[in-house]
Every structure is written in C-alpha cells, then in structure tokens.
Design an enzyme around this catalytic site. Structure first.
Site, PDB file in Angstrom:
ATOM      1  N   ARG A  46       0.772  -1.225   0.095  1.00 52.44           N
ATOM      2  CA  ARG A  46      -0.160  -0.162  -0.081  1.00 52.44           C
ATOM      3  C   ARG A  46       0.795   1.222   0.162  1.00 52.44           C
ATOM      4  O   ARG A  46       1.988   1.157   0.239  1.00 52.44           O
ATOM      5  CB  ARG A  46      -0.986   0.147   1.245  1.00 52.44           C
ATOM      6  CG  ARG A  46      -0.574  -0.596   2.441  1.00 52.44           C
ATOM      7  CD  ARG A  46       0.306  -0.028   3.372  1.00 52.44           C
ATOM      8  NE  ARG A  46       0.114   1.456   3.578  1.00 52.44           N
ATOM      9  CZ  ARG A  46       1.035   2.250   3.655  1.00 52.44           C
ATOM     10  NH1 ARG A  46       2.196   1.902   3.901  1.00 52.44           N
ATOM     11  NH2 ARG A  46       0.702   3.477   4.089  1.00 52.44           N
ATOM     12  N   GLY A  47       0.413   2.447  -0.066  1.00 55.08           N
ATOM     13  CA  GLY A  47       0.969   3.491  -0.519  1.00 55.08           C
ATOM     14  C   GLY A  47       1.335   3.813  -1.814  1.00 55.08           C
ATOM     15  O   GLY A  47       1.438   3.031  -2.573  1.00 55.08           O
ATOM     16  N   ALA A  48       0.905   4.941  -2.221  1.00 55.98           N
ATOM     17  CA  ALA A  48       0.734   5.390  -3.680  1.00 55.98           C
ATOM     18  C   ALA A  48       1.902   4.951  -4.392  1.00 55.98           C
ATOM     19  O   ALA A  48       1.910   4.372  -5.746  1.00 55.98           O
ATOM     20  CB  ALA A  48       0.181   6.821  -4.006  1.00 55.98           C
ATOM     21  N   ARG A  80      -7.309  -0.693  -7.296  1.00 56.18           N
ATOM     22  CA  ARG A  80      -7.789   0.351  -6.482  1.00 56.18           C
ATOM     23  C   ARG A  80      -8.146   1.641  -7.161  1.00 56.18           C
ATOM     24  O   ARG A  80      -7.378   1.994  -8.120  1.00 56.18           O
ATOM     25  CB  ARG A  80      -6.721   0.596  -5.315  1.00 56.18           C
ATOM     26  CG  ARG A  80      -6.618  -0.560  -4.439  1.00 56.18           C
ATOM     27  CD  ARG A  80      -5.820  -0.241  -3.296  1.00 56.18           C
ATOM     28  NE  ARG A  80      -6.630   0.540  -2.138  1.00 56.18           N
ATOM     29  CZ  ARG A  80      -6.001   1.140  -1.047  1.00 56.18           C
ATOM     30  NH1 ARG A  80      -4.688   0.802  -0.728  1.00 56.18           N
ATOM     31  NH2 ARG A  80      -6.645   1.788  -0.330  1.00 56.18           N
ATOM     32  N   GLN A 178      -2.447   2.563  10.120  1.00 53.18           N
ATOM     33  CA  GLN A 178      -1.339   2.681   9.488  1.00 53.18           C
ATOM     34  C   GLN A 178      -0.238   3.461  10.150  1.00 53.18           C
ATOM     35  O   GLN A 178       0.979   3.226  10.253  1.00 53.18           O
ATOM     36  CB  GLN A 178      -1.487   3.107   8.065  1.00 53.18           C
ATOM     37  CG  GLN A 178      -2.148   2.044   7.146  1.00 53.18           C
ATOM     38  CD  GLN A 178      -3.627   2.604   6.890  1.00 53.18           C
ATOM     39  OE1 GLN A 178      -4.022   3.015   7.757  1.00 53.18           O
ATOM     40  NE2 GLN A 178      -3.939   2.629   5.913  1.00 53.18           N
ATOM     41  N   ASP A 219      -2.335  10.408  -2.126  1.00 53.15           N
ATOM     42  CA  ASP A 219      -2.635   9.273  -3.214  1.00 53.15           C
ATOM     43  C   ASP A 219      -2.984   9.933  -4.392  1.00 53.15           C
ATOM     44  O   ASP A 219      -2.937   9.176  -5.476  1.00 53.15           O
ATOM     45  CB  ASP A 219      -3.920   8.345  -2.483  1.00 53.15           C
ATOM     46  CG  ASP A 219      -3.282   7.584  -1.515  1.00 53.15           C
ATOM     47  OD1 ASP A 219      -2.949   6.557  -1.631  1.00 53.15           O
ATOM     48  OD2 ASP A 219      -3.144   8.035  -0.526  1.00 53.15           O
ATOM     49  N   ASN A 228      -6.066  12.188   0.277  1.00 56.55           N
ATOM     50  CA  ASN A 228      -5.304  11.258   0.920  1.00 56.55           C
ATOM     51  C   ASN A 228      -5.844  10.408   1.971  1.00 56.55           C
ATOM     52  O   ASN A 228      -7.280  10.575   2.203  1.00 56.55           O
ATOM     53  CB  ASN A 228      -3.943  12.192   1.771  1.00 56.55           C
ATOM     54  CG  ASN A 228      -3.085  11.331   2.437  1.00 56.55           C
ATOM     55  OD1 ASN A 228      -2.353  10.527   1.762  1.00 56.55           O
ATOM     56  ND2 ASN A 228      -2.798  11.624   3.860  1.00 56.55           N
ATOM     57  N   LYS A 229      -5.304   9.576   2.869  1.00 55.45           N
ATOM     58  CA  LYS A 229      -6.105   8.711   3.785  1.00 55.45           C
ATOM     59  C   LYS A 229      -7.202   9.422   4.555  1.00 55.45           C
ATOM     60  O   LYS A 229      -6.905  10.648   4.874  1.00 55.45           O
ATOM     61  CB  LYS A 229      -5.022   8.139   4.737  1.00 55.45           C
ATOM     62  CG  LYS A 229      -5.444   7.110   5.674  1.00 55.45           C
ATOM     63  CD  LYS A 229      -6.411   5.868   4.903  1.00 55.45           C
ATOM     64  CE  LYS A 229      -5.506   5.321   3.947  1.00 55.45           C
ATOM     65  NZ  LYS A 229      -6.358   4.317   3.079  1.00 55.45           N
TER      66      LYS A 229
END
Length: 315
Positions: A46-48, A80, A178, A219, A228-229
């Site tokens: 995960r993470g862009a 995603r 996270q 993201d 973003n998250k």
C-alpha cells in the site's frame, strides 16, 4: 529501513506483507499479475508510490507469461480506484512496451527512480523543517509506502540526515492503523523520537503548541486539492485554525492534471475494517458502516507540496 518493501528475484515479485506488521515480518511471493492485484486490493502492499511500482511489476509478470497485455492493464488498473500512481504506472509500462521496451526493463527503471525521487523529496522537504521541530504525520507515507525512504517520512529522514534534531507525532489512522502499526514502527527502526496519539487528539496537540509542522503524503493531487487517507481533512482544518504549516510530500507521478479532485472516485472499503480490530468486535452486530478510504484536503489548506523538483503550490 533494513527490510525491503519489495524486490524482484527469480522471476517473482516479493512483497513485504504490511498487514502483519509490526508484530510479524512476512513476505509474499507473486508469480502472476493477478497475485499482485490481490496484494494491492488486500493492502499487503500500500502507499501510492509502492502501488505504482508494484503495478509496473505486475505488467512485467503478465508479459513474461504471454498474457494479453491490454486485458492485464485493465485488470491492474481496477485494483484500487483512487491512487493515481497505479494508473500512471500501467500507462507508462504500456507505452514502453509499444515502443519496443520490455515491461520488466521499464519496471526496474521505475523501481530505481522511486528511490532517487524520494531522497530528493527528503532533501527539499528538510529545508522547511527547523531544528527542534515536532512534526505530525497522518497514515504512513514512509519507506513502507514506497520502494524505499518515503515521502512524508522521507522529509523527516531528510531533516534528520541534515543534522536537525526533530521529533515525530503519529496519529493512529483508523481504521487500519497505518500510523500506529507502520509509521511508529519505521521511526523506531530509524531511532527518531516518536509518540503515538489517537486520531481525535491531533487538534488538541496543535492547540496546546505541541506541533510545529504537519507533513502528510498523497494518493492523488488534482485541481482543487489532494486526496489522502481518511482523516487528512480534519488534520488540515486543525492546522489551519492554529496557523501550523501543512505540507504534502509526493512525487510528480501523483499529480493528476486532467481532473478535479472532487470528481475522482473515493474508494469505499469493507465495513469489517471499522467493525473489527483483528478478531475483536467493536460495535453491536448489524451496525451499518460507511468506510471511505480517503478524503480531500482543499488547496487553500495546503502550505505547499514537496516534490522531487522542489516545493510547489497546490493545483
């Protein structure tokens, strides 16, 4: 970080399973592009930036297996919907293949570029961090979200590497934690002083003067703001209220110049992420849940965006 987020060996993509951290360091091997898709969907990776490079490697696996590349591209892009690096990476590999370059060569190039890009972000970001600063970060935009070094936590590392004494506050980042599981883990590995807070404490920490700067990842960066998250918006609003600089750290590959940030699809994830921590139920049976994975921080709340080319204004 001593451990690698991902690496390619013997025709396989090996990924650090981030769902098991910090208690267990386990790797998963992906021999097919569909196995990479599953790892992206289930947030093993995960993470862009990491999603982007993983997507490129998925395309290499598809090419090695003589799969239909157009179909593989569609399948990988569907993994995603919000992180633009996923689409950027697939399109870049497909363009390379059409130009006669192997998908594997292009993926390896992107792997190396990610490390160089993040170190450049760290160097530029360190310029806005003062000696003695306490930096609040949300979610995990560190080495675990990239091939190496990180974006938001790359700024932290860059400031440390520049000889500055800094401290970090990580909020837990519900529902998948996270911040608690990954960002705290990274800072402890780097021996950078770090404290953990619950998400709801971020405003209090700013109000009481315990935060000097906020640095988060992204993201997608598009016209009007940054996705973003989930929870990033609340952090940004509090930072604006208490006059605390709010920075976004992300590579140029995260920029979407075509769309408004308000027109993109915000991923809705499984309700179980909210209803459970591990096997522990948190709410009454039958509770209705909304679980958006991201929110949007409008441009007027952002002090600057730290990229590998320098610090720029939001779109």
């Amino acid at each position: 970080m001593k451990m690698k987020t991902m690496y390619w060996k013997d025709g396989k993509l090996t990924l650090l399973d981030q769902t098991k951290l910090p208690h267990e360091v386990t790797y998963v091997e992906c021999e097919t592009y569909n196995e990479v898709i599953d790892a992206i969907k289930t947030m093993k990776v995960r993470g862009a930036p990491a999603i982007g490079v993983s997507a490129a490697c998925a395309m290499a696996l598809a090419e090695n297996a003589s799969e239909n590349m157009e179909k593989a591209a569609r399948d990988v892009k569907a993994a995603r919907p919000t992180a633009v690096n996923l689409f950027w990476a697939v399109d870049r590999v497909m363009a390379a293949v059409k130009a006669g370059v192997s998908a594997m060569d292009e993926a390896q190039k992107m792997y190396q570029e990610d490390m160089e890009t993040n170190r450049a972000i760290g160097r530029y970001g360190s310029e806005v961090i003062d000696d003695g600063d306490t930096i609040l970060t949300h979610c995990n935009a560190g080495a675990l979200a990239c091939v190496d070094y990180g974006t938001a936590l790359g700024v932290v590392r860059g400031a440390r590497d520049a000889g500055k004494n800094i401290k970090v506050i990580c909020d837990e980042t519900r529902p998948v934690l996270q911040g608690a599981r990954l960002s705290v883990f990274e800072m402890q590995q780097e021996k950078i002083p770090v404290r953990l807070i619950v998400d709801g404490a971020a405003g209090h920490m700013m109000q009481t003067g315990k935060v000097d700067k906020v640095v988060i990842g992204a993201d997608r960066i598009a016209k009007g703001g940054v996705a973003n998250k989930i929870g990033s918006l609340m952090v940004a609003l509090a930072a604006k209220r208490f006059n605390i600089p709010f920075y976004v750290a992300a590579p140029k590959s995260t920029f979407d110049y075509e769309n408004s940030i308000y027109d993109i699809e915000i991923e809705e994830r499984d309700p179980s992420e909210v209803l459970y921590v591990g096997k522990c139920s948190l709410a009454p049976e039958g509770t209705e849940v909304e679980n958006p994975a991201f929110d949007v921080v409008p441009s007027d709340l952002i002090t600057g965006i730290i990229t590998e080319k320098g610090i720029v204004k939001p779109l």
